[in-house]
Design an enzyme around this catalytic site. Structure first.
Site, PDB file in Angstrom:
ATOM      1  N   GLU A 112      35.477  37.739  58.173  1.00 51.67           N
ATOM      2  CA  GLU A 112      34.402  36.949  57.580  1.00 51.67           C
ATOM      3  C   GLU A 112      34.594  35.486  57.977  1.00 51.67           C
ATOM      4  O   GLU A 112      35.734  35.018  57.985  1.00 51.67           O
ATOM      5  CB  GLU A 112      34.392  37.034  56.052  1.00 51.67           C
ATOM      6  CG  GLU A 112      33.122  36.431  55.469  1.00 51.67           C
ATOM      7  CD  GLU A 112      33.017  36.559  53.940  1.00 51.67           C
ATOM      8  OE1 GLU A 112      31.921  36.450  53.428  1.00 51.67           O
ATOM      9  OE2 GLU A 112      34.045  36.766  53.296  1.00 51.67           O
ATOM     10  N   GLY A 140      42.025  32.340  50.572  1.00 53.71           N
ATOM     11  CA  GLY A 140      42.910  32.799  49.507  1.00 53.71           C
ATOM     12  C   GLY A 140      43.061  34.302  49.588  1.00 53.71           C
ATOM     13  O   GLY A 140      44.164  34.849  49.471  1.00 53.71           O
ATOM     14  N   ALA A 141      41.942  34.986  49.809  1.00 50.61           N
ATOM     15  CA  ALA A 141      41.944  36.438  49.909  1.00 50.61           C
ATOM     16  C   ALA A 141      40.633  36.885  50.524  1.00 50.61           C
ATOM     17  O   ALA A 141      39.683  36.108  50.606  1.00 50.61           O
ATOM     18  CB  ALA A 141      42.095  37.058  48.523  1.00 50.61           C
ATOM     19  N   MET A 142      40.591  38.145  50.973  1.00 50.44           N
ATOM     20  CA  MET A 142      39.400  38.645  51.656  1.00 50.44           C
ATOM     21  C   MET A 142      39.102  40.088  51.250  1.00 50.44           C
ATOM     22  O   MET A 142      39.978  40.949  51.305  1.00 50.44           O
ATOM     23  CB  MET A 142      39.608  38.550  53.179  1.00 50.44           C
ATOM     24  CG  MET A 142      38.463  39.122  53.991  1.00 50.44           C
ATOM     25  SD  MET A 142      36.923  38.173  53.714  1.00 50.44           S
ATOM     26  CE  MET A 142      35.726  39.474  53.941  1.00 50.44           C
ATOM     27  N   GLU A 143      37.849  40.315  50.884  1.00 52.83           N
ATOM     28  CA  GLU A 143      37.437  41.571  50.261  1.00 52.83           C
ATOM     29  C   GLU A 143      37.138  42.722  51.217  1.00 52.83           C
ATOM     30  O   GLU A 143      36.199  43.477  50.992  1.00 52.83           O
ATOM     31  CB  GLU A 143      36.205  41.306  49.394  1.00 52.83           C
ATOM     32  CG  GLU A 143      34.903  40.982  50.155  1.00 52.83           C
ATOM     33  CD  GLU A 143      34.653  39.513  50.434  1.00 52.83           C
ATOM     34  OE1 GLU A 143      35.628  38.748  50.504  1.00 52.83           O
ATOM     35  OE2 GLU A 143      33.484  39.143  50.598  1.00 52.83           O
ATOM     36  N   HIS A 161      38.494  38.939  41.501  1.00 55.97           N
ATOM     37  CA  HIS A 161      37.391  38.471  42.349  1.00 55.97           C
ATOM     38  C   HIS A 161      37.168  39.426  43.526  1.00 55.97           C
ATOM     39  O   HIS A 161      36.048  39.869  43.783  1.00 55.97           O
ATOM     40  CB  HIS A 161      37.718  37.056  42.841  1.00 55.97           C
ATOM     41  CG  HIS A 161      36.712  36.467  43.770  1.00 55.97           C
ATOM     42  ND1 HIS A 161      35.789  35.530  43.360  1.00 55.97           N
ATOM     43  CD2 HIS A 161      36.466  36.668  45.081  1.00 55.97           C
ATOM     44  CE1 HIS A 161      35.028  35.194  44.381  1.00 55.97           C
ATOM     45  NE2 HIS A 161      35.422  35.867  45.456  1.00 55.97           N
ATOM     46  N   GLU A 162      38.241  39.742  44.219  1.00 55.25           N
ATOM     47  CA  GLU A 162      38.090  40.590  45.407  1.00 55.25           C
ATOM     48  C   GLU A 162      37.696  42.014  45.028  1.00 55.25           C
ATOM     49  O   GLU A 162      36.898  42.648  45.718  1.00 55.25           O
ATOM     50  CB  GLU A 162      39.367  40.584  46.253  1.00 55.25           C
ATOM     51  CG  GLU A 162      39.875  39.198  46.676  1.00 55.25           C
ATOM     52  CD  GLU A 162      38.820  38.299  47.311  1.00 55.25           C
ATOM     53  OE1 GLU A 162      37.847  38.818  47.888  1.00 55.25           O
ATOM     54  OE2 GLU A 162      38.961  37.063  47.197  1.00 55.25           O
ATOM     55  N   HIS A 196      34.097  42.289  44.467  1.00 54.71           N
ATOM     56  CA  HIS A 196      33.338  42.338  45.721  1.00 54.71           C
ATOM     57  C   HIS A 196      33.135  43.761  46.241  1.00 54.71           C
ATOM     58  O   HIS A 196      32.250  43.980  47.073  1.00 54.71           O
ATOM     59  CB  HIS A 196      34.086  41.580  46.813  1.00 54.71           C
ATOM     60  CG  HIS A 196      33.773  40.116  46.919  1.00 54.71           C
ATOM     61  ND1 HIS A 196      32.492  39.617  46.951  1.00 54.71           N
ATOM     62  CD2 HIS A 196      34.589  39.042  47.052  1.00 54.71           C
ATOM     63  CE1 HIS A 196      32.548  38.287  47.096  1.00 54.71           C
ATOM     64  NE2 HIS A 196      33.816  37.922  47.147  1.00 54.71           N
TER      65      HIS A 196
HETATM   66  N1  BES Z   1      35.031  36.227  50.904  1.00 54.73           N
HETATM   67  C1  BES Z   1      35.982  35.280  50.484  1.00 54.73           C
HETATM   68  C2  BES Z   1      36.961  34.886  51.561  1.00 54.73           C
HETATM   69  C3  BES Z   1      36.382  34.001  52.622  1.00 54.73           C
HETATM   70  C4  BES Z   1      36.066  32.699  52.343  1.00 54.73           C
HETATM   71  C5  BES Z   1      36.180  34.456  53.886  1.00 54.73           C
HETATM   72  C6  BES Z   1      35.550  31.900  53.328  1.00 54.73           C
HETATM   73  C7  BES Z   1      35.651  33.664  54.869  1.00 54.73           C
HETATM   74  C8  BES Z   1      35.330  32.368  54.598  1.00 54.73           C
HETATM   75  C9  BES Z   1      36.777  35.783  49.291  1.00 54.73           C
HETATM   76  O1  BES Z   1      36.130  36.718  48.506  1.00 54.73           O
HETATM   77  C10 BES Z   1      36.997  34.607  48.412  1.00 54.73           C
HETATM   78  O2  BES Z   1      36.064  34.137  47.841  1.00 54.73           O
HETATM   79  N2  BES Z   1      38.233  34.118  48.321  1.00 54.73           N
HETATM   80  C11 BES Z   1      38.557  32.936  47.585  1.00 54.73           C
HETATM   81  C12 BES Z   1      39.359  33.257  46.366  1.00 54.73           C
HETATM   82  C13 BES Z   1      38.513  33.529  45.176  1.00 54.73           C
HETATM   83  C14 BES Z   1      39.319  33.886  43.966  1.00 54.73           C
HETATM   84  C15 BES Z   1      37.596  32.386  44.829  1.00 54.73           C
HETATM   85  C16 BES Z   1      39.374  32.069  48.490  1.00 54.73           C
HETATM   86  O3  BES Z   1      39.738  32.532  49.556  1.00 54.73           O
HETATM   87  O4  BES Z   1      39.625  30.928  48.134  1.00 54.73           O
HETATM   88 ZN    ZN Z   2      34.672  36.020  47.286  1.00 57.27          ZN
END
Ligand code: BES
Ligand code: ZN
Length: 850
Positions: free
Chosen positions: A130, A264-267, A300-301, A304
């Site tokens: 992503e 931070g993480a990816m779903e 959060h993940e 998703h």
């Molecule tokens: N889908 C995002 C990760 C992401 C963010 C991918 C930007 C590509 C570009 C994931 O679900 C997400 O939102 N992660 C957050 C943590 C969350 C607890 C708010 C993050 O990575 O900070």
């Molecule tokens: Zn997210």
């Protein structure tokens, strides 16, 4: 430039086989893509970036393959295959052979490295697709609306683990020291959700959630740090199945900690990837805030898996449908899991952070046009996540939680395995609630900004009026109006009266039975608006802070400071208001108070720092001595976190010599006996020792950073290295951001932290200007954007000019309106500084002498 792919040929299914070679950091692959040709074509266009494609062949049934010529367009990240004959409509198979490199930029198919306990280096191959980087892993139709089924095969050395979205269907030994791992087919989903992870990873035993096995993966030796995440994951998976009324859409859930990770993480469906500090923790040694972070990210993940993975936005302009919803659901789940954490009150901090961006001229609507990948990256911001989640919460409270959930269920059921738009969500919520959702919501989603509601007395009742709130607009009215679900509460003779109304015009009057003692507007705190009370009302409310809810006290202070930033309230009035909060018990209220004082500290001259520190000690002192350093009988987890928060602020911003001396003692004791220091106090102690520390402490912390046993410990010492005050020591920290000692996933955040420090910002800014080219090459793109957020700390007319010149000279564009927002935040701070210099100087110099 049009970045969108033509829809004349549409993928249905990908059979992808990848052979990563970790030692040489390369991979080879084959993709057999089943496509539907919609109209007769002679060429096929899909996405590819940083791949070499060796062959492209089309077959249908058992006909001889038609070989296509291959052209790569790196600028537009596309591959074009031209065939010698016309391709008739119908189903075809496109077979592509390609090679690529495992890059070091933490996107696409990339390489992550770590050292084991013996100091030996190991490599992991992982993906982050992503938003638009699946095209770096294999050629594909890399847009969210081209959903397809993925059948993945990974060919890996026998001793390495291989993980992808689905469970392993079968494995076969290849006889050359490698094995082929075939994974079960995925659901129909978007390319950005595909994942591959290969390396020496270990998994926990699975926890069964219904029929779904849930595991945590990490590098060897860290398995025991996965227990808390497993508990959070199990709870949220079960919670969401209930809330959404639909089973989990995959066949297993793996939560994987990757040592180098941009976000931070990816779903990724069924193979959720995390940076280590967002997944792994030693629960017994962690502060509340550190545990909350893990619960948040995991929930959060997992949220998703439905919102985003099962139902996906049609295009990136609608990314709020993913991220705002996942954030909203994360809060719902964590609140249900640990209600004593009061997660919705803590969310006030995030809501006001979004309001800070949304009060800028350079803000944008939540749903916003997106063209190229850079603009797409810019969408992952406070407006999408925190404003989005706030307005969902506001709507949920307005419609009622059950009706809202019913609408969500309808939406998911109608669009599962497919894509949706904001209007589809409105339709489902409207069907469930029988209310005109677009009329209420369009102003919040499709228009920028938000209102300030002014409250005046009107006889025994009230007059409410609205206009857009903007820092730099002065007292002018943009004419924009919202439909604002307002809840207010008035204290009258025998208790309270509550009023609910939808303020949809310029103003409204609210009748009250008798004259109220005090009135709180935005009662319950769910509204996404600021409140500006008439002076007499503000005075009464300030005298009643003990009687209102924590989130209402939070908003009172947060709104007041926003009014100061907009020039609508004198800064010293806000500082006076903070004096009402010396006995405050809620840690979020303290956070907004402390944050505003730190903001003021960045805009005053060095000669006033002592005065501000004295003020900090005055505001915090009473509560700090009440809490003490030791855990008290019957204390909650939040009380303990509050102790940590307040000690940290009084010992750093408050520069309290006694506290600093005590922190040094406590740290010395910690070195003898780790169990002697409470988990919430230790991070504060480390920060204070750094703020007051010199060379020996720096050397010690740097060592501890390198030998940390948990991600949390590593973080504490890392950020402490940015919290020292000596320029010589801070320069060493800056060096570490580029020489590989600090991972590229963390370095931009360390620099941001230094830009926010009154001791580090000059050095850090100089360093950024000197080294920008190297940073642009090394840091993940998504993170260096975050680094530049720090320029808002360069409060000074000279710095402001310099910053503007730097971005212009280097032609830096951060996508969307990001850079304009950062520069405007700086403008707001400099304007504040110019406006308030004299009254603040007078006020703060009085503090010192008392
Ligand atoms: N889908 C995002 C990760 C992401 C963010 C991918 C930007 C590509 C570009 C994931 O679900 C997400 O939102 N992660 C957050 C943590 C969350 C607890 C708010 C993050 O990575 O900070
Ligand atoms: Zn997210």
């Amino acid at each position: 430039m049009d970045y969108r792919l033509p829809a004349t040929v549409v993928p249905k299914r990908y059979d992808v086989r990848l052979e990563p070679d970790l030692a040489s950091a390369t991979f080879a692959g084959e993709a057999v893509i089943t496509v539907e040709v919609e109209t007769t074509v002679t060429e096929i266009v899909c996405n590819a970036a940083e791949l070499a494609i060796q062959s492209a062949a089309l077959t249908r049934d058992s006909t001889v393959p038609i070989h296509g010529s291959i052209t790569l367009d790196e600028a537009n990240e596309r591959a074009r295959f031209v065939f010698p004959a016309a391709i008739a409509p119908g189903e075809w198979k496109l077979t592509l052979r390609f090679t690529g490199t495992l890059n070091d930029r933490l996107h696409g198919f990339y390489r992550s490295t770590y050292k084991d306990a013996a100091g030996v280096s190991h490599t992991i191959a992982a993906t982050q697709f992503e938003a638009t980087d699946a095209r770096r892993g294999f050629p594909c139709w890399d847009e969210p609306a081209f959903k397809a089924v993925f059948g993945v095969t990974l060919v890996v050395p026998e001793h390495l683990a291989a993980v992808s979205n689905c469970a392993v269907a079968r494995e076969e030994a290849l006889g050359d020291g490698r094995r082929a791992v075939h994974f079960a087919d995925t659901i129909r989903m978007s390319t950005y959700l595909v994942a591959f992870v290969v390396g020496e990873l270990e998994a926990t035993d699975p926890v069964m959630v219904g029929s779904t096995p849930l595991r945590v993966w990490s590098v060897p030796g860290k398995k025991h740090l996965g227990r808390f995440a497993l508990a959070a994951g199990a709870f949220s998976l079960a919670f969401f199945e209930r809330y959404y009324g639909l089973p989990y859409p995959g066949d297993k859930v793996d939560l994987l900690a990757i040592p180098d990770f941009a976000a931070g993480a990816m779903e990724n469906l069924g193979a959720i990837t995390f940076r280590e500090n967002a997944l792994l923790v030693n629960e017994a040694a962690a502060a509340h805030a550190e545990l909350e972070r893990i619960a948040d990210v995991v929930a959060h993940e997992v949220a998703h898996m439905w919102f985003g993975d099962l139902v996906t936005m049609s295009w990136w302009n609608g990314i709020w449908l993913n991220e705002a919803f996942a954030t909203f659901m994360e809060l719902m789940a964590v609140d249900a899991w640990k209600s004593e954490w009061r997660r919705w009150t803590t969310f006030g901090v995030s809501r006001s952070a979004a309001m800070h961006v949304d009060a800028l001229e350079a803000t944008r609507p939540i749903e916003f046009e997106v063209g190229n990948p850079q603009d797409c990256r810019a969408m992952f911001d406070l407006l999408t996540y925190e404003k989005g989640a706030s307005v969902l919460r506001m709507l949920e409270q307005h419609l009622g939680p059950d009706v809202f959930r019913e609408g969500v269920r309808l939406y998911l059921e109608r669009h599962r395995y497919a894509n949706a738009e904001t209007t589809d969500l409105w339709k489902a919520l409207g069907d469930a609630s029988h209310q005109p959702i677009p009329a209420i919501m369009d102003g919040w989603i499709f228009k920028p900004g938000y209102p300030v509601v002014t409250v005046d007395l009107d006889g025994t009742g009230l007059k409410l009026s609205q206009r857009r709130f903007q820092y730099l607009a002065g007292d002018t009215d943009s004419g924009q109006r919202w439909r604002i679900p307002i809840v207010l509460r008035a204290a009258v003779k025998r208790g309270y009266v509550e009023r609910r109304l939808l303020l949809d015009g310029d103003e409204a009057t609210v009748a009250l039975p008798t004259k109220a003692d005090w009135i709180v507007v935005n009662s319950g705190g769910h509204g996404f608006y600021r409140v500006r009370y008439a002076p007499s009302l503000l005075k009464k409310l300030a005298g009643a802070v003990a009687k209102i809810a924590p989130i209402e006290r939070f908003n009172l202070l947060s709104d007041a400071f926003a009014l100061v930033q907009a020039g609508l309230m004198p800064a010293v009035d806000h500082l006076d208001l903070t004096a009402r909060f010396t006995a405050e018990t809620d840690r979020n209220v303290w956070t907004t108070l402390n944050t505003s004082l730190a903001y003021v500290n960045r805009l005053i001259g060095d000669e006033l720092r002592g005065g501000l520190a004295a003020l900090v000690r005055h505001r915090l002192g009473e509560k700090v001595s009440l809490l003490g350093w030791e855990v008290q009988e019957g204390e909650s987890e939040l009380d303990r976190q509050l102790r940590g928060d307040l000690l940290r602020t009084i010992g750093t911003l408050g520069d309290d010599a006694e506290i600093q001396a005590r922190a040094r003692e406590v740290y010395a004791r910690y070195r003898e006996d780790e169990g002697s220091v409470e988990a919430n106090v230790l991070p504060a102690v480390i920060a204070i020792v750094a703020a007051a520390g010199g060379e020996p402490e720096y050397t010690e912390f740097r060592e501890r950073f390198k030998s940390a046993r948990t991600p949390q410990e590593e973080q504490r010492y890392l950020y402490a290295l940015a919290g020292f005050r000596s320029p010589e020591l801070l320069s060493r920290t800056l060096e570490m951001t580029l020489n590989g000692e600090i991972r590229s996933q963390d370095a931009p955040y360390v620099i941001r932290s230094l830009l926010g420090s009154v001791y580090g910002r000059g050095l850090a800014w100089h360093f950024v200007k000197q080294n920008w080219q190297a940073m642009a090459r090394q840091y993940p793109e998504s993170a260096y954007t975050r680094m530049f957020e720090g320029i808002a700390g360069l409060v000074g007319a000279e710095w402001e000019r310099d910053a503007r010149a730097f971005f212009t000279d280097n032609k830096i564009d951060l996508g969307g309106r990001t850079l304009a927002q950062y520069l405007e935040q700086l403008r707001v701070a400099v304007a504040f500084q110019e406006r308030e210099a004299e009254p603040l100087a007078a006020y703060l110099s009085r503090q010192k002498s008392r």
